[in-house]
Design an enzyme around this catalytic site. Structure first.
Site, PDB file in Angstrom:
ATOM      1  NE  ARG A 113      52.667  43.038  41.665  1.00  0.00           N
ATOM      2  CZ  ARG A 113      52.747  41.802  42.178  1.00  0.00           C
ATOM      3  NH1 ARG A 113      51.906  40.863  41.775  1.00  0.00           N
ATOM      4  NH2 ARG A 113      53.656  41.494  43.080  1.00  0.00           N
ATOM      5  CG  PHE A 152      42.358  34.278  36.194  1.00  0.00           C
ATOM      6  CD1 PHE A 152      41.533  33.234  36.595  1.00  0.00           C
ATOM      7  CD2 PHE A 152      42.646  34.428  34.853  1.00  0.00           C
ATOM      8  CE1 PHE A 152      41.015  32.349  35.657  1.00  0.00           C
ATOM      9  CE2 PHE A 152      42.138  33.546  33.912  1.00  0.00           C
ATOM     10  CZ  PHE A 152      41.319  32.503  34.315  1.00  0.00           C
ATOM     11  CG  ASP A 167      39.579  36.529  41.682  1.00  0.00           C
ATOM     12  OD1 ASP A 167      40.744  36.415  41.245  1.00  0.00           O
ATOM     13  OD2 ASP A 167      39.109  35.787  42.566  1.00  0.00           O
ATOM     14  CB  CYS A 175      51.676  29.782  37.686  1.00  0.00           C
ATOM     15  SG  CYS A 175      50.017  29.266  38.201  1.00  0.00           S
TER      16      CYS A 175
END
Length: 407
Positions: A216, A240, A261, A351
């Site tokens: 971030r 997302f 989202d 991920c």
């Protein structure tokens, strides 16, 4: 050579599988086990020996799991209260100096802190505890007590053991207070001057994606240098978007954002987080929908962006899903390449721990070729350093990402 004690429950490892112990990988799969001596309960401690009676390690056992033993130590030492206390203290000390700009970070990172099955995150004065395996479930009250000795200023320890992996361990979900009071509905955290409200009782994972903290910060730095059309504020599509982690970072770089989202509740909190950081309401848009469909809609509208962030959930939960996951990653990145203005940035992540970084790069490369665009990798991204990766547990490097300049 250590001599096997007949009173101690023991797992005998097949001779052809003993090589894994030279690599010190902490998982012993059922196929590596030749025999189990004694009657260890699920979650109970067992010693590991090879066919010649040589001691290999000690860990906890589970007959219901494909991972029969999670190895805790390679030394012939007892798994006592002193052992748990020492391992926890080492994990806590290992965060010294890594978290000076935040009050929210990971304290214990499971296998990568030599405490397989245990995750502990700190959010201000609260610890959020996950027992992912039968062995940690068996010792969680003891571990919670030791955490209180190691971590000052804690008002409560709250359990969020409600993840799918517990089902594979034969365990039901477990959520609630382990010690102290119940956390408030929202906890305010700070990371490098960014403020966020976090729902630790019902949010994803333990409430927030702490592993993305430094990424971030990277977006904050880079978006300010990415001018939009006619040098106006950059337009950032936060895919997302969850509760606005990347949207807040982009807004602090002066960008206008669109957060997408599937959860309307998450986007309500995203809107609160942007307001908390002083973002102008008319500069930020929130879209409830499926990201794949939204990207296709924007393609039809011929809408374009200066920066697109893709931080999807795990696409591959087992090896059998890797091929399908690659198709999903390729599809979503192909769509994103087509929506970026020349010179724009694609910040894209996976991920899925089973998807190796080089395979992920090849998937992104395939999407680029099909898009007809050109791109350069500016940065490779990973989890923040409070999420260390053990050299003997490469699966711990689950988060990987790229910042690509697209032409």
């Amino acid at each position: 050579m250590s001599v096997r004690h007949s009173s101690e429950p023991t797992v005998i490892i097949r001779r052809d599988k003993a090589g894994m112990f030279q690599r010190r990988h902490p998982w012993v799969f059922s196929g590596a086990v030749r025999a189990v001596k004694g009657s260890p309960p699920d979650g109970g401690i067992v010693a590991l020996y090879d066919d010649d009676g040589l001691f290999l390690g000690r860990g906890y056992y589970n007959s219901k799991s494909q991972i029969t033993v999670h190895v805790l130590t390679w030394d012939d030492e007892p798994i006592s209260a002193a052992f748990w206390r020492s391992r926890l203290a080492r994990a806590v000390r290992g965060r010294d100096g890594l978290t000076t700009t935040t009050n929210a970070y990971r304290l214990v990172n499971a296998e990568s802190d030599d405490l397989p099955g245990l995750v502990v995150d700190r959010y201000g004065d609260w610890l959020i505890f996950q027992a992912l395996t039968a062995g940690i479930e068996r010792h969680k009250a003891e571990i919670a007590a030791f955490l209180l000795d190691e971590v000052p200023g804690v008002r409560g320890i709250y359990e969020r053991s409600d993840v799918d992996v517990r089902e594979k361990e034969g365990l039901p979900p477990s959520v609630g207070v382990l010690w102290g009071g119940e956390p408030p509905p929202l906890i305010e955290i700070i990371e490098d001057r960014r403020h966020y409200l976090v729902d630790v009782r019902a949010g994803h994972k333990t409430g927030f994606y702490l592993d993305q903290r430094e990424n971030r910060g990277t977006l904050w730095q880079m978006v300010g240098a990415t001018a939009g059309v006619d040098h106006q504020a950059a337009e950032v599509l936060n895919g997302f978007g969850y509760t606005g982690g990347f949207a807040v970072a982009a807004s602090m770089g002066g960008a206008r954002t669109v957060s997408v989202d599937s959860s309307a509740e998450a986007l309500v909190l995203a809107k609160q987080n942007l307001a908390l950081n002083g973002a102008a309401a008319d500069a930020h848009e929130f879209v409830v929908g499926d990201m794949f469909q939204v990207l296709r809609h924007y393609r039809e509208e011929k809408r374009h962006f200066d920066v697109i962030v893709l931080d999807p959930p795990k696409f591959a939960h087992n090896k059998g899903q890797i091929e399908r996951a690659c198709r999903g990653y390729k599809d979503i990145n192909l769509l994103a390449f087509g929506l970026l203005r020349p010179g724009g940035l694609l910040v894209t992540f996976s991920c899925s721990g089973l998807l190796e970084p080089e395979l992920f790069r090849k998937v992104i490369f395939g999407a680029l070729i099909d898009s007809g665009r050109e791109a350069q990798i500016l940065r490779r991204l990973a989890a923040a350093p409070d999420h260390p990766v053990s050299l003997t547990f490469p699966e711990g490097a689950y988060l990987k990402g790229f910042v690509c300049r697209v032409w």
